[in-house]
Scaffold this motif. Sequence first.
Motif, PDB file in Angstrom:
ATOM      1  N   UNK A  29       0.970  -1.119   0.217  1.00 12.29           N
ATOM      2  CA  UNK A  29       0.000  -0.030  -0.157  1.00 12.29           C
ATOM      3  C   UNK A  29       1.064   1.220  -0.011  1.00 12.29           C
ATOM      4  N   UNK A  30       1.929   1.611   0.942  1.00 14.45           N
ATOM      5  CA  UNK A  30       2.826   2.354   0.631  1.00 14.45           C
ATOM      6  C   UNK A  30       3.479   2.732  -0.234  1.00 14.45           C
ATOM      7  N   UNK A  31       3.859   1.669  -1.172  1.00 16.18           N
ATOM      8  CA  UNK A  31       4.388   1.631  -2.509  1.00 16.18           C
ATOM      9  C   UNK A  31       3.534   2.242  -3.467  1.00 16.18           C
ATOM     10  N   UNK A  32       2.173   1.803  -3.465  1.00 14.98           N
ATOM     11  CA  UNK A  32       1.168   2.561  -4.395  1.00 14.98           C
ATOM     12  C   UNK A  32       1.255   3.919  -3.978  1.00 14.98           C
ATOM     13  N   UNK A  33       0.987   4.247  -2.720  1.00 13.16           N
ATOM     14  CA  UNK A  33       0.731   5.952  -2.511  1.00 13.16           C
ATOM     15  C   UNK A  33       2.029   6.681  -2.886  1.00 13.16           C
ATOM     16  N   UNK A  34       3.326   5.982  -2.697  1.00 10.35           N
ATOM     17  CA  UNK A  34       4.445   6.651  -3.444  1.00 10.35           C
ATOM     18  C   UNK A  34       4.340   6.733  -4.895  1.00 10.35           C
ATOM     19  N   UNK A  35       3.856   5.839  -5.472  1.00 13.27           N
ATOM     20  CA  UNK A  35       3.993   5.975  -6.814  1.00 13.27           C
ATOM     21  C   UNK A  35       2.911   6.891  -7.481  1.00 13.27           C
ATOM     22  N   UNK A  36       1.684   7.190  -6.779  1.00 11.62           N
ATOM     23  CA  UNK A  36       0.817   8.121  -7.091  1.00 11.62           C
ATOM     24  C   UNK A  36       1.589   9.518  -6.672  1.00 11.62           C
ATOM     25  N   UNK A  37       2.264   9.680  -5.632  1.00 12.04           N
ATOM     26  CA  UNK A  37       2.938  10.795  -5.248  1.00 12.04           C
ATOM     27  C   UNK A  37       3.929  11.298  -6.328  1.00 12.04           C
ATOM     28  N   UNK A  38       4.469  10.367  -6.967  1.00  9.32           N
ATOM     29  CA  UNK A  38       5.673  10.739  -8.270  1.00  9.32           C
ATOM     30  C   UNK A  38       4.902  10.719  -9.370  1.00  9.32           C
ATOM     31  N   UNK A  39       3.555  10.476  -9.456  1.00 11.78           N
ATOM     32  CA  UNK A  39       2.651  10.782 -10.746  1.00 11.78           C
ATOM     33  C   UNK A  39       2.354  12.188 -10.566  1.00 11.78           C
ATOM     34  N   UNK A  40       2.446  12.857  -9.381  1.00 15.14           N
ATOM     35  CA  UNK A  40       2.020  14.440  -9.408  1.00 15.14           C
ATOM     36  C   UNK A  40       0.636  14.465  -8.484  1.00 15.14           C
TER      37      UNK A  40
END
Length: 437
Positions: free
Chosen positions: A50-61
């Motif tokens: 879940x944390x990796x998904x949140x990080x992915x969204x963050x770097x997507x903007x």
Amino acid sequence: MNCFEIEGGIRLNGEITPQGAKNEALQVICAVLLTSEKVTISNIPDIVDVNNLIDLLHVMGVKTNRVTRNSCEFQADNVNLEFLQSKEFKKRASSLRGSIMIMGPLLARFGKAYFPKPGGDKIGRRRLDTHFIGFEKLGAKFNFDAQDIFYTVEASEMKGTYMLLDEASVTGTANIVMAAALTPGKTTIYNAACEPYLQQLCRMLVSMGAKIEGIGSNLLHIEGVKQMNGCQHQILPDMIEVGSFIGMAAMTGSEITIKDAGIKHLGVIPMAFERMGIKMEIKGDDIHIPAQESYEIDTFIDGSIMTIADAPWPGLTPDLLSVFLVIATQAKGSVLIHQKMFESRLFFVDKLIDMGARIILCDPHRATVIGLNKENMLRGAKLTSPDIRAGVALLIAALSAKGKSTIQNIEQIDRGYQNIDIRLQKLGAKIKRVEVH
């Protein structure tokens, strides 16, 4: 790299509260991409996937604000679509299977989505055809780059339609529902998955302004809307953790109370454990498992051997089959475990056999377990976690075994279970996380 060192054979006691549902979290977090407004999600499990998904969204903007450890605010008002074709995106997204569900929202809102081959557990074939066939029926064009293993879907215009899914895929249904929510016209999805995770996603989408009928059934009707609003959403307790704790209590002969278990969302799970001979008491939204010296597997009415098999909801979730298999090793009686969905999920049984379990692996999908009735305890061993669910099953086995066990590759367990060692220590378990050099 870390491992768990466990001193088994100790009875546990106390209360434990399940984390938020991992599978729901992956869906509803992807749904924040459907709107430019703020979305607040609570009871998020603090786990690697879940944390990796949140990080992915963050770097997507996507703006992300972790209000508390288990609550986060999202605002996708400035998504960087060019990033989706970068090497960093491919690396991040390919490590997490659940992130495939960003495609539906991106396609619906921006008309295009890209994705590399997703990662996740190595538990056999996990095809993605349902996702892309659904997108194509809505009017999108699909392209697969076999050399880079990269998926592309684009649509200049989409339109609601009728579709019969070739399988009741949970993530496939979620992706298509999210895409249909912003697609003009009426979309009807037959043979839709209807797991509690999917029901929760649909309820969240409705609170964002979507028009969805048939929630909780396998026939969904979605009337596309022009835009979605922000919302607040709370994730359900994780039913896989609840089932894991029930099995752990039975295997170790412990008295445990599972607090805030989300009883009405557990479906047949309690009944399936009762068929294994495990006693439990429902008290409000809590489950009390009394200490049992033994538990006996039921038989069918005609006396034939009990079969525990997975099935689409409201059948038994496949994520708990590994737990049922391991608790059967210390039951009185025999059971056939039939894992229909994944052909590699039973391949961890050799590790249980090394611990003294009596298991016959019939084929990649079926295993017969002859229970030891706690007369011959499992023995401690050096183990390796092959995937999230098998890892927890081995953890339960180690907690019940006589002597010391070591479980390596616990990063797999951490992907799905929040601070499991610390929470079990509070119940009296002798488990510690040790750094491996």
